[in-house]
Write a protein that holds these residues in place. Sequence first.
Motif, PDB file in Angstrom:
ATOM      1  N   VAL A  11      -6.195   7.008  -2.668  1.00 50.01           N
ATOM      2  CA  VAL A  11      -4.917   7.295  -3.339  1.00 50.01           C
ATOM      3  C   VAL A  11      -4.129   8.377  -2.614  1.00 50.01           C
ATOM      4  N   GLY A  12      -4.748   9.005  -1.619  1.00 45.72           N
ATOM      5  CA  GLY A  12      -4.051  10.058  -0.873  1.00 45.72           C
ATOM      6  C   GLY A  12      -3.086   9.522   0.167  1.00 45.72           C
ATOM      7  N   SER A  13      -3.133   8.213   0.445  1.00 44.99           N
ATOM      8  CA  SER A  13      -2.226   7.623   1.432  1.00 44.99           C
ATOM      9  C   SER A  13      -1.304   6.627   0.742  1.00 44.99           C
ATOM     10  N   PRO A  14      -0.068   6.504   1.157  1.00 41.80           N
ATOM     11  CA  PRO A  14       0.869   5.581   0.506  1.00 41.80           C
ATOM     12  C   PRO A  14       0.519   4.130   0.803  1.00 41.80           C
ATOM     13  N   PRO A  15       0.632   3.246  -0.196  1.00 42.85           N
ATOM     14  CA  PRO A  15       0.370   1.809   0.049  1.00 42.85           C
ATOM     15  C   PRO A  15       1.325   1.213   1.080  1.00 42.85           C
ATOM     16  N   ASP A  16       2.500   1.864   1.256  1.00 43.23           N
ATOM     17  CA  ASP A  16       3.446   1.371   2.261  1.00 43.23           C
ATOM     18  C   ASP A  16       2.833   1.343   3.655  1.00 43.23           C
ATOM     19  N   LEU A  17       1.784   2.165   3.846  1.00 41.58           N
ATOM     20  CA  LEU A  17       1.146   2.250   5.158  1.00 41.58           C
ATOM     21  C   LEU A  17       0.624   0.888   5.602  1.00 41.58           C
ATOM     22  N   VAL A  18       0.130   0.099   4.631  1.00 47.45           N
ATOM     23  CA  VAL A  18      -0.416  -1.216   4.949  1.00 47.45           C
ATOM     24  C   VAL A  18       0.676  -2.123   5.501  1.00 47.45           C
ATOM     25  N   LEU A  19       1.813  -2.169   4.839  1.00 48.23           N
ATOM     26  CA  LEU A  19       2.912  -3.021   5.289  1.00 48.23           C
ATOM     27  C   LEU A  19       3.473  -2.537   6.623  1.00 48.23           C
ATOM     28  N   GLN A  20       3.517  -1.209   6.780  1.00 51.61           N
ATOM     29  CA  GLN A  20       4.007  -0.654   8.037  1.00 51.61           C
ATOM     30  C   GLN A  20       3.119  -1.078   9.193  1.00 51.61           C
ATOM     31  N   ARG A  21       1.814  -1.005   8.964  1.00 52.19           N
ATOM     32  CA  ARG A  21       0.853  -1.403   9.996  1.00 52.19           C
ATOM     33  C   ARG A  21       0.967  -2.907  10.280  1.00 52.19           C
ATOM     34  N   PHE A  22       1.213  -3.677   9.233  1.00 50.98           N
ATOM     35  CA  PHE A  22       1.351  -5.123   9.370  1.00 50.98           C
ATOM     36  C   PHE A  22       2.499  -5.469  10.317  1.00 50.98           C
ATOM     37  N   ILE A  23       3.622  -4.770  10.142  1.00 52.58           N
ATOM     38  CA  ILE A  23       4.801  -5.044  10.968  1.00 52.58           C
ATOM     39  C   ILE A  23       4.606  -4.556  12.399  1.00 52.58           C
ATOM     40  N   THR A  24       4.086  -3.345  12.557  1.00 56.08           N
ATOM     41  CA  THR A  24       3.937  -2.789  13.912  1.00 56.08           C
ATOM     42  C   THR A  24       2.918  -3.571  14.728  1.00 56.08           C
ATOM     43  N   ALA A  25       1.867  -4.077  14.077  1.00 54.01           N
ATOM     44  CA  ALA A  25       0.857  -4.856  14.808  1.00 54.01           C
ATOM     45  C   ALA A  25       1.458  -6.136  15.370  1.00 54.01           C
TER      46      ALA A  25
END
Length: 426
Positions: A36-50
């Motif tokens: 819970v210390g990291s934003p869920p947006d991180l997953v989508l951000q990683r999805f796009i950058t990959a």
Amino acid sequence: MTVFPIVVVMILYFSSIPIAFALLAAAMAYFTFGNVGSPPDLVLQRFITAASSFPLLAVPFFIMVGEVMNYSGISSSLMKFADVLTGHMKGGLAQVNVVLSTLMGGISGSANADAAMQSKILVPEMEKRGYGRAFSAAITAASSAIAPVIPPGINLIIYALIAQVSVAKMFIGGYVPGLLMCFALMIAVRIIAGRRKYQPVRTKMSSPKEILKQARESVWALLLPFGIILGIRFGVFTPTEAGAVAVLFCTLVGVFVYKQLKWEHLPIILKNTVYSTSSVMLIIVAASVFGQYMSWERIPHHLTNALMNFSGSPWMMLVVVNAFLLFLGMFLEGGAVLIIVAPLLVPVMRTIGVDLVHFGLIIIVNIMIGGITPPFGSMMFTTCTITDVKIGDFVKEVWPFILALLLVLIVVTYMPAIIMFLPNLV
């Protein structure tokens, strides 16, 4: 929560959920409810950058090369050349099967594409010549394992991106293991054909004149893999651009040389390329997101420490890793194993001093063996589905070829001087 996502992936995968969705679901569960210390947006951000990685453009280009090749007359030209070389041997058509996979590997780089093509073209012909259908399916699946090891295999590109090693070195390094797999399978076919009295296609060995004549006709297809390697080596184009050059080359050969590629083939080629690329890219992107979780929990670091405590010897470590990969290959598709396991094991191999190019070739040969082993081998399913062979009959016929490839895996693992000779020249 440290291992919870891994458990989720396994449960979902064995529930017949595609591996890409299993990886994404596990990563989303971790970043939404666990960390819970990291934003869920991180997953989508990683999805796009990959998905924005420029080197990944090589994947759809080389997939398209395989599709163009099947409609351009290059495949049939390579089959004729393989027949001229090995048709006189015992088990002639089975030997042609193995050599054709080796030649196809230098162009398509896809095991399942090779298995599907040969199941449709060669297996019916082998049945007409007296070969058992299960045996024909088994050698087709086993020989297709060579294709991704010979450059420009897609797995070579994916591993190079994961391990941050030279794509050119991975390409050049694939030749020796691929040729060893070819020779091992040819020897196995020779032994089986001798016992079962499988007759050669040709009554005698082709004359040098016949071989030279067919080589001239097939020269356009044969030059492609060497052109790719030399172009990359001398800086004419990057590995990504090499895929585009290969598509253009195969198209020109199909239209102007063999004159078999027609406008009506274009929609089929594009459709198959999009389907294949979509599935591969979705797995790569999902694995990148899952890798974010592993980095966050320092799982590669913990695995390195655990393996180092288990054995400080690199050779013993490779025994453990090979056994682990062979076990995984029995249950998971080879590409999924590579994408999930390589980020975990690369730091371990770097720590114990194993050359990462050498390790990449080990892991790729290993997962290709997994593709023909039950219960979930992808090439096994491809050939059995197309040829209508029962899995049980397939398994009875394929085990000598699995043993032959395991011997090659031992050579690849423990004779690095032979395997790394060509890459070390770069």
